[in-house]
Design an enzyme around this catalytic site. Structure first.
Site, PDB file in Angstrom:
ATOM      1  N   ASP A 252       5.245  55.188  56.337  1.00 60.29           N
ATOM      2  CA  ASP A 252       6.057  55.186  57.554  1.00 60.29           C
ATOM      3  C   ASP A 252       6.639  56.583  57.820  1.00 60.29           C
ATOM      4  OD1 ASP A 252       5.637  52.454  58.283  1.00 60.29           O
ATOM      5  OD2 ASP A 252       6.930  51.875  56.630  1.00 60.29           O
TER       6      ASP A 252
ATOM      7  N   CYS B 162       4.625  50.047  65.332  1.00 63.23           N
ATOM      8  CA  CYS B 162       3.179  50.241  65.295  1.00 63.23           C
ATOM      9  C   CYS B 162       2.762  51.285  66.321  1.00 63.23           C
ATOM     10  CB  CYS B 162       2.476  48.914  65.569  1.00 63.23           C
ATOM     11  SG  CYS B 162       0.689  49.071  65.838  1.00 63.23           S
TER      12      CYS B 162
ATOM     13  N   TYR C 282      -7.137  50.560  52.375  1.00 63.87           N
ATOM     14  CA  TYR C 282      -5.936  51.027  53.063  1.00 63.87           C
ATOM     15  C   TYR C 282      -4.906  49.909  53.140  1.00 63.87           C
ATOM     16  CZ  TYR C 282      -2.883  52.426  56.928  1.00 63.87           C
ATOM     17  OH  TYR C 282      -1.786  52.713  57.712  1.00 63.87           O
TER      18      TYR C 282
ATOM     19  N   ASP D 284       0.558  53.370  53.641  1.00 62.81           N
ATOM     20  CA  ASP D 284       1.470  53.716  54.732  1.00 62.81           C
ATOM     21  C   ASP D 284       2.855  53.976  54.138  1.00 62.81           C
ATOM     22  OD1 ASP D 284       2.999  53.814  57.039  1.00 62.81           O
ATOM     23  OD2 ASP D 284       2.100  52.022  57.936  1.00 62.81           O
TER      24      ASP D 284
ATOM     25  N   HIS E  86       0.495  58.324  54.071  1.00 58.98           N
ATOM     26  CA  HIS E  86       0.692  59.039  55.329  1.00 58.98           C
ATOM     27  C   HIS E  86       2.137  58.931  55.762  1.00 58.98           C
ATOM     28  CE1 HIS E  86       0.652  55.427  57.982  1.00 58.98           C
ATOM     29  NE2 HIS E  86      -0.362  54.991  57.252  1.00 58.98           N
TER      30      HIS E  86
ATOM     31  N   ASP F 160       5.173  44.852  63.416  1.00 57.78           N
ATOM     32  CA  ASP F 160       5.471  46.116  62.748  1.00 57.78           C
ATOM     33  C   ASP F 160       6.421  46.926  63.615  1.00 57.78           C
ATOM     34  OD1 ASP F 160       5.500  48.401  61.239  1.00 57.78           O
ATOM     35  OD2 ASP F 160       3.465  49.027  61.759  1.00 57.78           O
TER      36      ASP F 160
ATOM     37  N   ASN G 138      -7.905  56.326  63.295  1.00 59.14           N
ATOM     38  CA  ASN G 138      -7.369  54.977  63.099  1.00 59.14           C
ATOM     39  C   ASN G 138      -8.089  54.032  64.065  1.00 59.14           C
ATOM     40  OD1 ASN G 138      -5.726  52.906  62.124  1.00 59.14           O
ATOM     41  ND2 ASN G 138      -4.139  53.290  63.640  1.00 59.14           N
TER      42      ASN G 138
ATOM     43  N   ARG H  20       0.727  62.187  60.149  1.00 55.63           N
ATOM     44  CA  ARG H  20       0.411  61.468  61.386  1.00 55.63           C
ATOM     45  C   ARG H  20       1.408  61.855  62.472  1.00 55.63           C
ATOM     46  NH1 ARG H  20       0.841  54.862  62.019  1.00 55.63           N
ATOM     47  NH2 ARG H  20       2.099  54.920  63.921  1.00 55.63           N
TER      48      ARG H  20
ATOM     49  N   GLU I  66       4.707  59.834  59.140  1.00 53.44           N
ATOM     50  CA  GLU I  66       4.608  59.963  60.595  1.00 53.44           C
ATOM     51  C   GLU I  66       5.879  60.534  61.182  1.00 53.44           C
ATOM     52  OE1 GLU I  66       5.559  55.500  62.142  1.00 53.44           O
ATOM     53  OE2 GLU I  66       3.960  55.721  60.661  1.00 53.44           O
TER      54      GLU I  66
ATOM     55  N   GLU J  60      -2.364  59.751  66.412  1.00 50.89           N
ATOM     56  CA  GLU J  60      -2.412  58.307  66.605  1.00 50.89           C
ATOM     57  C   GLU J  60      -2.640  57.929  68.070  1.00 50.89           C
ATOM     58  OE1 GLU J  60      -3.095  55.695  65.452  1.00 50.89           O
ATOM     59  OE2 GLU J  60      -1.494  54.244  65.115  1.00 50.89           O
TER      60      GLU J  60
END
Length: 295
Positions: free
Chosen positions: A92, A127, A48, A90, A117, A63, A215, A162, A119, A192
């Site tokens: 984002d 983050c 990942y 990721d 993913h 992040d 996660n 996500r 989000e 998340e």
């Protein structure tokens, strides 16, 4: 044939097979090509690349949405070119509206990653285990996911949805968002930063039948449950996103403190890989074989 030239097969199809038959699939995080190679050499089946570790590695910063699409994809491409494992990356927020998501999906596909993913945070994101998050309306995220589904050219390319709504709207709202995202075409659902085991159990129970991601952020908000509990709750994919940068920071701090105190690293060379061991780790033997082949 040297691994440098070998064809590892179709990593996207391999990822789907693993998700179907090897649950839970464990995917340690990597922040660069070297850490990804170490994940592969440790025997894991997937790797990942997360935004936290990538931002820390490239910028030395937290992040909070500082990296753009091109920087993330460049890092993902280097990792893909280094390992034969399926790479989960990721993406984002998709870096904009649904039109931006179309480009994001196609660029990640061309980079060779097996899954991304997306989000539902407001951009610039942060983050998921930090405070101060905001989320976009659910209809806006559904539109992004529909665009992502339409944009992919490889049906094996895995789309992970996500939601960060739990911290903002509560667990019930987050679960309802996840259901909407599944209806929009997401292959895997990710809620998340649950704070308690009760929230984890509720997510697992109410989304039973869906492919779920956990996660397992090292030191984060989510309880550090063991593999048996993970298996019982039927999570299909588990990420360990920041272990590589945490381990690197810890080891390097110790090494630098020793050099600062003693003037040289001579007193701790036995705690480091030998030069020959490390050149083996980064594939010098493969390069030597290629050199002979094409000499």
């Amino acid at each position: 044939m040297p691994a440098f030239l070998s064809n590892p097969g179709n990593p996207r199809r391999r990822l789907r097979e693993l998700l179907d038959h090897n649950r839970p699939l464990l995917a340690p995080g990597s922040h660069d090509a070297l850490s990804a190679r170490l994940v592969e050499q440790a025997g894991f089946d997937a790797v990942y690349m997360g935004g936290f570790a990538t931002t820390a590695s490239l910028l030395g910063r937290p992040d909070i949405g500082l990296l753009g699409e091109s920087e993330m994809i460049d890092n993902a491409r280097r990792i893909v070119q280094t390992v034969g494992l399926p790479v989960i990356a990721d993406a984002d927020t998709g870096y904009g509206n649904p039109l931006n998501v179309i480009r994001t999906v196609r660029d990640y596909e061309q980079a060779g990653v097996a899954a991304i993913h997306l989000e539902d945070q407001v951009s610039p994101k942060r983050c998921g285990h930090m405070s101060g998050k905001s989320v976009i309306p659910v209809e806006d995220m559904v539109a992004k996911l529909r665009a992502a589904v339409d944009a992919r050219t490889d049906p094996d390319f895995v789309l992970i949805a996500r939601t960060d709504a739990l911290a903002v709207e509560g667990v019930d709202a987050a679960i309802e968002r996840a259901r909407r995202y599944a209806q929009a075409g997401a292959d895997i659902l990710w809620i998340e930063a649950p704070d308690t085991e009760q929230e984890l159990e509720k997510i697992a129970d109410e989304l039973d039948g869906h492919t779920l991601l956990l996660n397992w952020l090292e030191g984060g908000r989510t309880p550090a449950i063991d593999i048996d509990r993970i298996r019982k709750m039927k999570f299909a994919l588990v990420l360990f996103p920041i272990g590589s940068v945490l381990a690197m920071a810890s080891a390097l701090r110790e090494h630098l403190a020793h050099v600062k105190a003693h003037g040289t690293p001579a007193g701790r060379l036995d705690q480091l890989p030998s030069f020959d061991d490390f050149t083996d780790t980064v594939g010098l033997c493969e390069i030597g074989a290629l050199d002979q082949r094409y000499r």
